[in-house]
Design a protein around this motif. Structure first.
Motif, PDB file in Angstrom:
ATOM      1  N   ALA A  62       0.827  -1.208   0.000  1.00 28.49           N
ATOM      2  CA  ALA A  62       0.000   0.000   0.000  1.00 28.49           C
ATOM      3  C   ALA A  62       0.863   1.260   0.000  1.00 28.49           C
ATOM      4  O   ALA A  62       0.592   2.223  -0.729  1.00 28.49           O
ATOM      5  N   CYS A  63       1.915   1.246   0.807  1.00 27.91           N
ATOM      6  CA  CYS A  63       2.814   2.405   0.877  1.00 27.91           C
ATOM      7  C   CYS A  63       3.523   2.630  -0.461  1.00 27.91           C
ATOM      8  O   CYS A  63       3.664   3.772  -0.914  1.00 27.91           O
TER       9      CYS A  63
ATOM     10  N   LEU B 278       2.541   1.721  -3.516  1.00 24.65           N
ATOM     11  CA  LEU B 278       1.618   2.193  -4.541  1.00 24.65           C
ATOM     12  C   LEU B 278       1.200   3.647  -4.303  1.00 24.65           C
ATOM     13  O   LEU B 278       1.073   4.433  -5.247  1.00 24.65           O
ATOM     14  N   SER B 279       0.992   4.010  -3.039  1.00 24.21           N
ATOM     15  CA  SER B 279       0.562   5.383  -2.741  1.00 24.21           C
ATOM     16  C   SER B 279       1.679   6.395  -2.943  1.00 24.21           C
ATOM     17  O   SER B 279       1.425   7.594  -3.101  1.00 24.21           O
TER      18      SER B 279
ATOM     19  N   THR C 131       0.627   5.269  -9.604  1.00 18.51           N
ATOM     20  CA  THR C 131      -0.361   4.415  -8.936  1.00 18.51           C
ATOM     21  C   THR C 131      -1.008   5.055  -7.708  1.00 18.51           C
ATOM     22  O   THR C 131      -1.865   4.436  -7.083  1.00 18.51           O
ATOM     23  N   LYS C 132      -0.621   6.263  -7.359  1.00 17.76           N
ATOM     24  CA  LYS C 132      -1.082   6.845  -6.092  1.00 17.76           C
ATOM     25  C   LYS C 132      -2.586   7.068  -6.042  1.00 17.76           C
ATOM     26  O   LYS C 132      -3.176   7.148  -4.955  1.00 17.76           O
ATOM     27  N   ASN C 133      -3.237   7.159  -7.204  1.00 16.06           N
ATOM     28  CA  ASN C 133      -4.676   7.402  -7.218  1.00 16.06           C
ATOM     29  C   ASN C 133      -5.501   6.119  -7.359  1.00 16.06           C
ATOM     30  O   ASN C 133      -6.737   6.192  -7.466  1.00 16.06           O
TER      31      ASN C 133
ATOM     32  N   PHE D 184      -7.052   1.464  -2.758  1.00 12.06           N
ATOM     33  CA  PHE D 184      -6.393   0.308  -2.139  1.00 12.06           C
ATOM     34  C   PHE D 184      -7.179  -0.113  -0.904  1.00 12.06           C
ATOM     35  O   PHE D 184      -7.582   0.715  -0.083  1.00 12.06           O
TER      36      PHE D 184
ATOM     37  N   PRO E  91      -1.326   3.800   4.631  1.00 11.36           N
ATOM     38  CA  PRO E  91      -1.726   5.128   4.150  1.00 11.36           C
ATOM     39  C   PRO E  91      -3.156   5.475   4.559  1.00 11.36           C
ATOM     40  O   PRO E  91      -4.029   4.601   4.602  1.00 11.36           O
ATOM     41  N   GLU E  92      -3.403   6.736   4.862  1.00 11.35           N
ATOM     42  CA  GLU E  92      -4.701   7.166   5.367  1.00 11.35           C
ATOM     43  C   GLU E  92      -5.835   6.895   4.376  1.00 11.35           C
ATOM     44  O   GLU E  92      -6.978   6.667   4.779  1.00 11.35           O
ATOM     45  N   ASN E  93      -5.511   6.950   3.093  1.00  8.62           N
ATOM     46  CA  ASN E  93      -6.575   6.771   2.098  1.00  8.62           C
ATOM     47  C   ASN E  93      -6.879   5.307   1.805  1.00  8.62           C
ATOM     48  O   ASN E  93      -7.745   4.995   0.993  1.00  8.62           O
ATOM     49  N   ALA E  94      -6.171   4.386   2.458  1.00  6.63           N
ATOM     50  CA  ALA E  94      -6.427   2.959   2.258  1.00  6.63           C
ATOM     51  C   ALA E  94      -7.622   2.524   3.101  1.00  6.63           C
ATOM     52  O   ALA E  94      -7.856   3.033   4.194  1.00  6.63           O
TER      53      ALA E  94
END
Length: 255
Positions: free
Chosen positions: A198-199, A201-202, A207-209, A212, A229-232
């Motif tokens: 996850a880290c 890719l973010s 791939t950050k968008n 996940f 990551p917070e958005n996962a």
């Protein structure tokens, strides 16, 4: 002493030659299998191992489009036990596509790989043929085959296209090339953890968008998930999997 360039050229040449040979073999195997030949069944069972080895070699060549197609065929074959008529048609589609890439009628001139991979077949369980199939690509990263089958079935029951990858390092490369709509990863993997994935890719612009979701028995406040990551999103592996999956899909607006 041979130069690095000449060695690379030899690897590329052998990869192409072996790919042509295995495509010819696929044609023969399908004819034998359809006719009910035991030889066809035996050779079909051995086909996956041959393609897997060749696809690994292909990662280190310049034939990215060919290797992505072959990798998808490997993933397709991993998810079927005994092919039905419709699945043989899918295998022919893969074979014809790879021949087209080899003869130059299918080329990659800078366009997005994700458009290409979405045109390739994915397994459809015979007992779910009546569900509506959506143009949603989910990459499932799971090292355990039994668990992967369970998650695949849940996702396909929703109509999603699923590609399963057991190696998280390979998943990174495939995510860059294919841009799935969602990466769904187990927390426990080989080489690196799902949190590491996850880290990675973010952190990458390519791939950050990509949404996940982490498959884990922990909740997001657990100390082991501090680096996630917070958005996962978090997906519980237990009995709440179906409900959590629906929440994740809604959160990322994947319908």
């Amino acid at each position: 002493m041979a130069s690095i360039e000449s060695y690379d050229a030899q690897v590329e040449s052998e990869y192409v030659e072996e790919t042509r040979e295995i495509l010819d073999e696929i044609d023969v195997i399908m004819e034998q299998y359809i006719s009910g030949s035991e030889e066809g069944r035996r050779r079909f069972d051995a086909l996956l191992g041959k393609l897997t080895g060749l696809s690994i070699t292909g990662r280190y060549t310049s034939h990215a489009l060919l290797n992505v197609t072959m990798t998808r065929l490997v993933n397709y074959l991993e998810q079927i036990d005994r092919p039905e008529t419709a699945q043989f048609q899918d295998i022919r589609t893969f074979s014809d596509t790879m021949r087209g890439i080899l003869d130059g009628s299918i080329q990659h001139d800078g366009w997005d790989f994700s458009e290409f991979v979405r045109s390739l077949p994915v397994p459809r369980p015979v007992d779910m043929e009546d569900i509506e199939h959506l143009d949603v690509e989910v990459m499932l990263v799971e090292a355990r085959k039994t668990a992967a089958r369970l998650f695949e079935r849940e996702l396909r029951a929703c109509g999603y296209r699923v590609t399963t990858i057991s190696n998280p390092l390979e998943a990174i490369a495939m995510a860059v090339r294919t841009k799935p709509d969602l990466v769904l990863s187990s927390a426990e993997l080989d080489y690196i953890t799902g949190i590491d994935l996850a880290c990675a890719l973010s952190a990458m612009p390519a791939t950050k968008n990509i949404p996940f979701a982490l498959l884990t028995s922990y909740d997001k406040s657990h100390a082991k998930l501090v680096d996630l990551p917070e958005n996962a999103a978090i997906l519980n592996k237990g009995t709440k999997f179906g409900d959590d999956l629906a929440d994740v899909l809604e959160r990322f607006n994947i319908t």
